[in-house]
Design a protein around this motif. Structure first.
Motif, PDB file in Angstrom:
ATOM      1  N   PRO B 483     -26.149   5.926 -17.389  1.00 32.02           N
ATOM      2  CA  PRO B 483     -25.055   6.860 -16.991  1.00 32.02           C
ATOM      3  C   PRO B 483     -23.698   5.812 -17.658  1.00 32.02           C
ATOM      4  CG  PRO B 483     -25.909   5.788 -15.160  1.00 32.02           C
ATOM      5  CD  PRO B 483     -27.101   5.727 -16.319  1.00 32.02           C
ATOM      6  N   ALA B 484     -22.780   6.489 -17.840  1.00 29.20           N
ATOM      7  CA  ALA B 484     -21.356   5.454 -18.520  1.00 29.20           C
ATOM      8  C   ALA B 484     -21.116   4.431 -17.336  1.00 29.20           C
ATOM      9  CB  ALA B 484     -20.215   6.433 -18.675  1.00 29.20           C
ATOM     10  N   THR B 485     -21.391   4.695 -16.223  1.00 32.30           N
ATOM     11  CA  THR B 485     -21.132   3.546 -15.050  1.00 32.30           C
ATOM     12  C   THR B 485     -22.306   3.701 -14.074  1.00 32.30           C
ATOM     13  OG1 THR B 485     -18.665   4.002 -15.230  1.00 32.30           O
ATOM     14  CG2 THR B 485     -19.439   2.597 -13.404  1.00 32.30           C
ATOM     15  N   TYR B 486     -22.733   2.525 -13.894  1.00 34.01           N
ATOM     16  CA  TYR B 486     -23.895   2.508 -12.969  1.00 34.01           C
ATOM     17  C   TYR B 486     -23.483   2.638 -11.458  1.00 34.01           C
ATOM     18  CZ  TYR B 486     -27.029   0.515 -16.557  1.00 34.01           C
ATOM     19  OH  TYR B 486     -27.671   0.251 -17.736  1.00 34.01           O
ATOM     20  N   GLU B 487     -24.103   3.436 -10.767  1.00 30.78           N
ATOM     21  CA  GLU B 487     -23.684   3.706  -9.386  1.00 30.78           C
ATOM     22  C   GLU B 487     -24.097   2.187  -8.614  1.00 30.78           C
ATOM     23  OE1 GLU B 487     -25.274   7.048  -7.395  1.00 30.78           O
ATOM     24  OE2 GLU B 487     -24.297   8.443  -8.897  1.00 30.78           O
ATOM     25  N   VAL B 488     -23.489   2.048  -7.635  1.00 30.88           N
ATOM     26  CA  VAL B 488     -23.885   0.839  -6.780  1.00 30.88           C
ATOM     27  C   VAL B 488     -23.991   1.055  -5.463  1.00 30.88           C
ATOM     28  CG1 VAL B 488     -23.153  -1.422  -6.368  1.00 30.88           C
ATOM     29  CG2 VAL B 488     -22.493  -0.466  -8.437  1.00 30.88           C
ATOM     30  N   PRO B 489     -25.140   1.657  -4.948  1.00 30.10           N
ATOM     31  CA  PRO B 489     -25.263   2.185  -3.409  1.00 30.10           C
ATOM     32  C   PRO B 489     -24.933   1.088  -2.432  1.00 30.10           C
ATOM     33  CG  PRO B 489     -27.141   2.720  -4.915  1.00 30.10           C
ATOM     34  CD  PRO B 489     -26.457   1.683  -5.796  1.00 30.10           C
ATOM     35  N   VAL B 490     -24.247   1.250  -1.505  1.00 27.56           N
ATOM     36  CA  VAL B 490     -23.782   0.342  -0.474  1.00 27.56           C
ATOM     37  C   VAL B 490     -24.805   0.697   0.848  1.00 27.56           C
ATOM     38  CG1 VAL B 490     -22.156  -0.405   0.954  1.00 27.56           C
ATOM     39  CG2 VAL B 490     -21.457   0.200  -1.371  1.00 27.56           C
ATOM     40  N   HIS B 491     -25.430  -0.448   1.165  1.00 25.81           N
ATOM     41  CA  HIS B 491     -26.345  -0.436   2.209  1.00 25.81           C
ATOM     42  C   HIS B 491     -25.580  -1.116   3.398  1.00 25.81           C
ATOM     43  CE1 HIS B 491     -29.674   0.511  -0.532  1.00 25.81           C
ATOM     44  NE2 HIS B 491     -28.839  -0.135  -1.161  1.00 25.81           N
ATOM     45  N   SER B 492     -26.127  -0.796   4.483  1.00 21.71           N
ATOM     46  CA  SER B 492     -25.602  -1.232   5.863  1.00 21.71           C
ATOM     47  C   SER B 492     -26.860  -1.716   6.678  1.00 21.71           C
ATOM     48  CB  SER B 492     -24.710  -0.137   6.676  1.00 21.71           C
ATOM     49  OG  SER B 492     -23.781   0.412   5.767  1.00 21.71           O
ATOM     50  N   ALA B 493     -26.681  -2.800   7.278  1.00 20.32           N
ATOM     51  CA  ALA B 493     -27.334  -3.480   8.155  1.00 20.32           C
ATOM     52  C   ALA B 493     -26.909  -4.537   9.129  1.00 20.32           C
ATOM     53  CB  ALA B 493     -28.698  -4.022   7.437  1.00 20.32           C
ATOM     54  N   PRO B 494     -27.158  -4.637  10.305  1.00 22.80           N
ATOM     55  CA  PRO B 494     -26.805  -5.891  11.143  1.00 22.80           C
ATOM     56  C   PRO B 494     -27.605  -7.091  10.607  1.00 22.80           C
ATOM     57  CG  PRO B 494     -28.466  -4.671  12.244  1.00 22.80           C
ATOM     58  CD  PRO B 494     -28.479  -4.071  10.939  1.00 22.80           C
ATOM     59  N   ARG B 495     -26.558  -8.112  10.820  1.00 21.56           N
ATOM     60  CA  ARG B 495     -27.094  -9.744  10.445  1.00 21.56           C
ATOM     61  C   ARG B 495     -28.391  -9.688  11.434  1.00 21.56           C
ATOM     62  NH1 ARG B 495     -24.753 -13.449   7.682  1.00 21.56           N
ATOM     63  NH2 ARG B 495     -25.771 -15.114   8.925  1.00 21.56           N
ATOM     64  N   LEU B 496     -29.288 -10.867  11.222  1.00 17.86           N
ATOM     65  CA  LEU B 496     -30.177 -11.200  12.106  1.00 17.86           C
ATOM     66  C   LEU B 496     -29.515 -12.138  13.034  1.00 17.86           C
ATOM     67  CD1 LEU B 496     -33.430 -11.954   9.756  1.00 17.86           C
ATOM     68  CD2 LEU B 496     -32.905  -9.767  11.172  1.00 17.86           C
ATOM     69  N   SER B 497     -29.905 -11.986  14.173  1.00 20.16           N
ATOM     70  CA  SER B 497     -29.479 -12.849  15.351  1.00 20.16           C
ATOM     71  C   SER B 497     -30.139 -14.275  15.097  1.00 20.16           C
ATOM     72  CB  SER B 497     -29.942 -12.441  16.787  1.00 20.16           C
ATOM     73  OG  SER B 497     -31.120 -12.282  17.009  1.00 20.16           O
ATOM     74  N   ALA B 498     -29.112 -15.267  15.507  1.00 20.72           N
ATOM     75  CA  ALA B 498     -29.609 -16.684  15.174  1.00 20.72           C
ATOM     76  C   ALA B 498     -30.731 -17.060  16.146  1.00 20.72           C
ATOM     77  CB  ALA B 498     -28.722 -17.548  15.122  1.00 20.72           C
ATOM     78  N   ASN B 499     -30.482 -16.421  17.417  1.00 20.32           N
ATOM     79  CA  ASN B 499     -31.729 -16.905  18.608  1.00 20.32           C
ATOM     80  C   ASN B 499     -32.527 -15.665  18.671  1.00 20.32           C
ATOM     81  OD1 ASN B 499     -29.417 -15.466  19.126  1.00 20.32           O
ATOM     82  ND2 ASN B 499     -29.300 -16.426  21.168  1.00 20.32           N
ATOM     83  N   TYR B 500     -33.475 -15.314  17.919  1.00 20.02           N
ATOM     84  CA  TYR B 500     -34.329 -14.284  17.983  1.00 20.02           C
ATOM     85  C   TYR B 500     -35.148 -14.546  19.229  1.00 20.02           C
ATOM     86  CZ  TYR B 500     -37.983 -11.011  16.703  1.00 20.02           C
ATOM     87  OH  TYR B 500     -38.938  -9.982  16.684  1.00 20.02           O
TER      88      TYR B 500
END
Lengths: 59, 820
Positions: B483-500
């Motif tokens: 394509p003339a311009t590549y699509e850039v999908p945006v993903h969403s996710a929470p950060r990993l908690s430091a104190n798992y």
């Protein structure tokens, strides 16, 4: 100090110790791997297939 | 586009308010596209250069006027291009694509990704320029000189490694999938191998001398060389397999348990196996035996990995029939299985006695490189390209299929005749007639016999290259459909908690109330692998542990090799090369003569009959780098000194066929025409002296004059023997000086120069064995187990046989069935 330490080493046992070290490690890993629960392993194995964030925990 | 709401799941781990804030991110596919493009371009270059090199073996005269492209100089260009350019860029494409998706995170630094890409391409271009110019360390797969090596270390470890590790640390997927473990092992181990194998003392900007010499250099080089195969051509490709095969088949990996065993076994075993490249050489026998033993054990995890790969396709074989990507993967994994069965087999000493130095090794390597590495990369590229170029499919699926079949046929057409050639060489070299003499005493006979098979190899190589051309066309046309311009999908996710906090319910052991030893309950607890589960969530700890496994295994072999004095018995008559001989050796290394000529006679009857007294470890203490070689396209040169006249060598450089009809060696006319830079010899002598070679004040202060005197002596010999006059300035004089010196020290009887200090081992450990100083032992002594060891302390036998002693037993073993 280091020279004394090195000169005290018995090199002749290195090969045998190496072999023993590997066998012990291998046995532990082998035994442990097959103790993993099927639920956990199947979840881990599927990670590449999933586009969702997975956080495998309990079994 | 995916939106992940894992934090809302009832099963999600509890985390702090700041930890569960949703982050948005996209993947950096531009860097993947860059590495994919580089992989394809370098794949074409590497295979084309390989095809040219194969052609030069059957038409050596092609480079008569092109010394920069002789086989000796071109072969390292091919190997470096295949390993570091083609496979290397393929690895990076795989790592950058899969790591981001497995970590649910963009690479930590776009800038580092770009520096990595351009830095790596610069390294490859530097290699492509310096190697044809003869700027080489002369050590297989580690040919590049020290400035480039420094750059490699920075780019690999700090730029690539740093970016990768920071991505792991900042990931959003709690569990590190097995592919990432293999990438970790690759990064840390290649760094360790590269740094410690390439420690040199510079002798100018374009030359470095290894801090190791002779036996120790050989050990270090093959510790590196074998593990380059292990950790550059195996572990990252297994990571690739564990990610891309399930993706392509849309099935989870067959056994995650097996992948754990596979990973740790490979990491722990592979590192020991290097000495199997040095069977029957002057390396101590204990090291060879250990290398062989671990090589045999290596078969198990390797096949575990192969089985894991192939069984991933269980229930999906109908897809293989229709999908060329899966076909590439299946054939690639099958070749992995073949190569990893054959490797341990070739490490068995009695088999190695037959196969080593022959084309068998070449066939083995190409089964792995073309089949495993090549096909896994092709499969990955064909799967990845429609996704990263955002087209629905490859431009021509039919061309993908054609590439697969052409490539497969090409591999078979390459390896089958070369296996045959290797067997023929091995059997012809050791063949004896009923009178106990060599059946084929003229080495040329054994080469001419396999030349027709080399021609078939050219055909197979051409087919394989044509497949790569198809890839190039298909990739170009697919890219043009982007394509003339590549699509850039945006993903969403929470950060990993430091104190798992693992919400796993505390595991109650079924053994809790069982009347048994507490140690049994402890073993049961360890066996639950909770500790490994934790490691799989801790990238830094995992990296440290992997490094530890590799380093500990290395030290077990390295420490005794460097510290046991009897490993390298001192031979009193072995002295450093003269300045001119050192310059000649430098030419020998620069021209890549080691690619065709070994300098290591094994304690095998057929070898001692053909070449002379077998090599002793103490003969190589001033050899930096060692030049034992790993292949004999020409005869061994370990006892070349004094065999031929100086004029014979002169004529041989001019036109090898004049003195060796049927030779496949190209002309080295330029050595007869180009002047030797006598004023450039001093840095080489100074570096050797710095590393412990006992040079005289005269050698160090008046290097040029000393070298000129010897050159004039040799030039006079050439004239006396019927050669041209006034040639003392030519480079050939230095190379002749070196060749006339090789292997002669063992038989000299004069006392060593006053004040000469042996380098290998302490002076008080120096033992001069009568069998050595009195000359060569007879063949009978070798086969009958006669003592021919140089420097074994008779009153203190140890388990650490020196190579020469071990050689007698080895000779028996290797030749045990010759009479049959």
């Amino acid at each position: 100090m280091i020279k004394d330490l090195v000169s005290a080493l018995d090199y002749s046992l290195f090969a045998q110790v190496a072999l023993g070290l590997f066998v012990a490690t291998f046995v532990v890993i082998f035994y442990g791997a097959f103790r993993l629960s099927s639920q956990a392993t199947s979840r881990f194995a599927s990670i590449p297939l999933s586009d969702d964030v997975e956080d495998p925990r309990g079994e | 586009m995916s939106t992940v709401t894992d934090s809302l799941s009832p099963d999600a781990p509890r985390s702090t308010a700041t930890d569960n804030s949703i982050e948005h991110f996209s993947y950096d596919d531009q860097i993947v596209r860059m590495f994919v493009t580089a992989t394809i371009i370098w794949g074409l270059v590497a295979t084309t250069v390989g095809l040219i090199a194969a052609t030069l073996l059957v038409l050596p005269w092609l480079t008569d006027l092109l010394p920069y492209f002789s086989f000796g100089r071109l072969r390292p260009v091919h190997t470096n291009a295949a390993i570091f350019a083609f496979a290397g860029n393929g690895i990076f494409a795989a790592v950058y694509y899969s790591t981001q998706r497995l970590c649910k995170a963009r690479m930590w630094s776009d800038a580092l990704s770009r520096i990595h890409f351009w830095g790596w391409q610069a390294i490859i271009v530097a290699a492509a320029i310096t190697l044809p110019l003869g700027l080489t360390q002369g050590r297989e797969y580690a040919e590049l000189e020290w400035p480039i090596d420094l750059f490699i270390a920075v780019i690999w470890l700090f730029v690539f490694g740093g970016n990768f590790l920071m991505t792991l640390i900042n990931r959003r997927e709690r569990h590190m999938y097995v592919a990432l473990w293999f990438y970790i092992a690759t990064i840390v181990t290649v760094a360790v191998l590269h740094v410690f194998n390439n420690l040199v003392v510079p002798a100018g900007w374009f030359k470095g001398y290894s801090v190791y010499a002779g036996v120790q250099d050989a050990f270090m080089q093959w510790w590196y060389g074998h593990n380059a195969v292990a950790f550059f051509l195996t572990t990252p490709f297994l990571g690739l397999m564990y990610y891309f095969l399930p993706k392509a088949a849309q099935r989870p990996v067959f056994s995650y348990r097996l992948s754990i065993i596979h990973f740790w076994s490979l990491v722990f075993i592979y590192i020991w196996a290097g000495p199997h490249h040095l069977h029957y050489t002057a390396l101590p026998e204990w090291a060879n035996t250990l290398g062989m033993l671990f090589s045999l054990m290596l078969w198990m995890p390797s096949w575990g990995g192969m089985i894991n790969g192939l069984l991933t396709l269980r229930g999906a074989w109908h897809k293989v029939a229709a999908d060329p990507v899966l076909k590439f993967f299946v054939v690639g994994i099958t070749f992995y299985g073949m190569a990893t069965f054959e490797g341990p087999m070739l490490s068995i000493k009695s088999i190695n006695a037959l196969s080593h130095y022959t084309d068998w090794t070449i066939a083995h390597v190409h089964a792995g490189a073309l089949g495993w590495n090549g096909f896994m990369i092709f499969g990955m590229l064909y799967w990845m390209m429609p996704r990263i170029f955002q087209t629905s499919k490859m431009w021509s699926p039919k061309l993908v299929s054609l590439h697969f079949w052409t490539g497969t046929l090409g591999i078979l057409l390459y390896i089958i005749p070369i296996y045959a050639a290797g067997l023929m060489q091995g059997l012809m070299w050791r063949a004896m007639d009923e009178t106990g003499h060599l059946s084929y005493p003229d080495f040329i006979e054994t080469i001419q016999a396999v030349v027709p098979l080399w021609w078939i190899r050219v055909g197979g190589g051409a087919l394989y290259v044509s497949g790569v051309v198809m890839l190039c066309i298909n990739a170009l046309m697919t890219w043009m459909a982007r394509p003339a311009t590549y699509e850039v999908p945006v993903h969403s996710a929470p950060r990993l908690s430091a104190n798992y906090q693992d919400d796993e319910k505390p595991r109650t052991s079924p053994l809790t109330d069982v009347p048994m030893l507490e140690v049994g309950k402890k073993i049961d607890s360890i066996g639950a692998m909770g500790w490994h589960r934790r490691w799989e969530r801790l990238p830094v700890k995992f990296t440290v542990l992997t490094t530890l496994a590799v380093v500990v295994a290395t030290l077990f072999e390295l420490v005794p090799t460097f510290l046991i004095r009897s490993n390298v018995p001192t031979i009193a008559t072995v002295t450093p090369y003269t300045p001119l001989e050192l310059a000649g050796r430098h030419i020998f290394v620069s021209e890549g003569c080691y690619n065709c000529h070994s300098q290591m006679i094994r304690p095998i009857v057929s070898e001692t009959k053909r070449y002379g007294e077998y090599s002793k470890p103490g003969e190589f203490i001033y050899d930096r780098p060692f030049q034992w070689g790993s292949r004999r396209i020409g005869p061994d040169l370990a006892r070349e000194g004094g065999k031929q006249s100086s004029f014979w060598h002169w004529t041989h450089f001019e036109n090898p066929s004049l003195v060796s009809p049927g030779s496949v060696m190209p002309s080295y006319q330029h050595l007869l025409e180009d002047d030797l830079k006598f004023d450039a010899i001093a840095p080489h002598v100074e570096a050797a002296a710095f590393l412990g070679a006992p040079y005289s004040e005269e050698d160090l202060k008046n290097t040029e004059a000393v070298a000129r005197r010897q050159a004039e002596e040799i030039a006079a010999q050439v004239v006396q023997q019927g050669g041209p006059a006034a040639m003392h300035e030519k480079q050939a004089m230095a190379l002749i000086a070196f060749l006339q010196r090789v292997g002669t020290d063992l038989f000299r009887t004069e006392e060593p120069a006053a004040g000469a200090e042996p380098v290998a081992g302490d002076a008080d450990a120096a033992v001069t064995d009568a069998a050595v100083t009195d000359g060569a032992v007879t063949d009978a002594a070798v086969t009958d187990g006669g003592e021919a060891a140089a420097g074994e302390e008779a009153d203190a036998p140890t388990a650490d046989d020196d190579a020469a002693e071990g050689g007698n037993d080895q000779a028996d073993a290797a030749e045990g069935d010759e009479s049959a």
